[in-house]
Motif scaffolding. Structure first.
Motif, PDB file in Angstrom:
ATOM      1  N   THR A 149       0.844  -1.192   0.000  1.00  0.00           N
ATOM      2  CA  THR A 149       0.000   0.000   0.000  1.00  0.00           C
ATOM      3  C   THR A 149       0.884   1.249   0.000  1.00  0.00           C
ATOM      4  OG1 THR A 149      -0.071   0.139   2.409  1.00  0.00           O
ATOM      5  CG2 THR A 149      -1.768  -1.214   1.334  1.00  0.00           C
ATOM      6  N   VAL A 150       0.251   2.392  -0.255  1.00  0.00           N
ATOM      7  CA  VAL A 150       0.977   3.655  -0.236  1.00  0.00           C
ATOM      8  C   VAL A 150       1.521   3.924   1.170  1.00  0.00           C
ATOM      9  CG1 VAL A 150       0.762   6.161  -0.518  1.00  0.00           C
ATOM     10  CG2 VAL A 150      -0.343   4.643  -2.140  1.00  0.00           C
ATOM     11  N   GLU A 151       0.765   3.553   2.189  1.00  0.00           N
ATOM     12  CA  GLU A 151       1.202   3.758   3.575  1.00  0.00           C
ATOM     13  C   GLU A 151       2.450   2.932   3.889  1.00  0.00           C
ATOM     14  OE1 GLU A 151      -2.009   3.039   2.737  1.00  0.00           O
ATOM     15  OE2 GLU A 151      -2.866   5.039   3.073  1.00  0.00           O
ATOM     16  N   GLN A 152       2.459   1.666   3.453  1.00  0.00           N
ATOM     17  CA  GLN A 152       3.642   0.825   3.658  1.00  0.00           C
ATOM     18  C   GLN A 152       4.835   1.388   2.897  1.00  0.00           C
ATOM     19  OE1 GLN A 152       1.864  -2.774   2.194  1.00  0.00           O
ATOM     20  NE2 GLN A 152       1.609  -3.637   4.252  1.00  0.00           N
ATOM     21  N   ASN A 153       4.591   1.821   1.688  1.00  0.00           N
ATOM     22  CA  ASN A 153       5.635   2.416   0.863  1.00  0.00           C
ATOM     23  C   ASN A 153       6.195   3.662   1.545  1.00  0.00           C
ATOM     24  OD1 ASN A 153       7.306   3.094  -1.248  1.00  0.00           O
ATOM     25  ND2 ASN A 153       5.690   3.273  -2.762  1.00  0.00           N
ATOM     26  N   ASN A 154       5.318   4.487   2.095  1.00  0.00           N
ATOM     27  CA  ASN A 154       5.734   5.715   2.765  1.00  0.00           C
ATOM     28  C   ASN A 154       6.599   5.419   3.988  1.00  0.00           C
ATOM     29  OD1 ASN A 154       5.784   8.543   3.014  1.00  0.00           O
ATOM     30  ND2 ASN A 154       4.161   8.468   4.555  1.00  0.00           N
ATOM     31  N   ILE A 155       6.274   4.369   4.741  1.00  0.00           N
ATOM     32  CA  ILE A 155       7.064   3.986   5.909  1.00  0.00           C
ATOM     33  C   ILE A 155       8.485   3.598   5.483  1.00  0.00           C
ATOM     34  CG2 ILE A 155       7.316   2.230   7.712  1.00  0.00           C
ATOM     35  CD1 ILE A 155       4.215   2.250   7.910  1.00  0.00           C
ATOM     36  N   ASN A 190      10.422   6.661   4.239  1.00  0.00           N
ATOM     37  CA  ASN A 190      10.850   7.499   5.367  1.00  0.00           C
ATOM     38  C   ASN A 190      12.099   6.924   6.035  1.00  0.00           C
ATOM     39  OD1 ASN A 190       9.015   9.602   5.222  1.00  0.00           O
ATOM     40  ND2 ASN A 190       7.484   8.523   6.448  1.00  0.00           N
ATOM     41  N   ASN A 247       1.226   2.059  -6.237  1.00  0.00           N
ATOM     42  CA  ASN A 247       1.390   2.180  -4.791  1.00  0.00           C
ATOM     43  C   ASN A 247       2.758   1.710  -4.308  1.00  0.00           C
ATOM     44  OD1 ASN A 247      -1.198   3.114  -4.630  1.00  0.00           O
ATOM     45  ND2 ASN A 247      -2.088   1.165  -4.032  1.00  0.00           N
ATOM     46  N   SER A 289       8.510   4.229  -5.669  1.00  0.00           N
ATOM     47  CA  SER A 289       8.899   5.554  -5.181  1.00  0.00           C
ATOM     48  C   SER A 289      10.225   5.975  -5.798  1.00  0.00           C
ATOM     49  CB  SER A 289       9.048   5.553  -3.657  1.00  0.00           C
ATOM     50  OG  SER A 289       7.810   5.326  -3.050  1.00  0.00           O
TER      51      SER A 289
END
Length: 110
Positions: free
Chosen positions: A43-49, A52, A84, A87
């Protein structure tokens, strides 16, 4: 015979280092891109973690000045990709005079 001798001796210029062997010399622009691709179901949230965490590691390197992050998109290809799990991190380094490593060396380290 003179032309043949001149032609063959022109190869010696490269061999003995009088001229370089590449058509375009490598430049140290001080910036490069890092691509991250997670598993296809991420997911985008997992990718964002993950991004970061990578960004924090990059900022710990003394050669890194700033990082621009695009989560969920990639600049590869003509139109780019949107997913998703993809990056891009664009890394800008401190000026060449302020670092001991070249851009290629820092990119290899990463």
């Amino acid at each position: 015979i003179l032309i043949l001798v001149l032609f063959l001796s022109s190869f010696m210029l490269v061999k003995f280092g009088f001229i370089g062997g590449e058509f375009i010399t490598q430049s140290d622009r001080g910036e490069f891109s890092v691509g991250i691709e997670l598993a296809s179901g991420a997911t985008v949230e997992q990718n964002n973690i993950v991004v970061n965490q990578v960004e924090q590691l990059l900022y710990k390197m003394k050669e890194v000045n700033k990082v621009f992050v695009s989560v969920g998109t990639s600049a590869e290809g003509f139109f780019g990709q949107s997913a998703n799990n993809i990056s891009d991190l664009n890394v800008a380094l401190v000026p060449k005079e302020s670092r001991l490593k070249s851009t290629d060396d820092v990119a290899r380290d990463i």
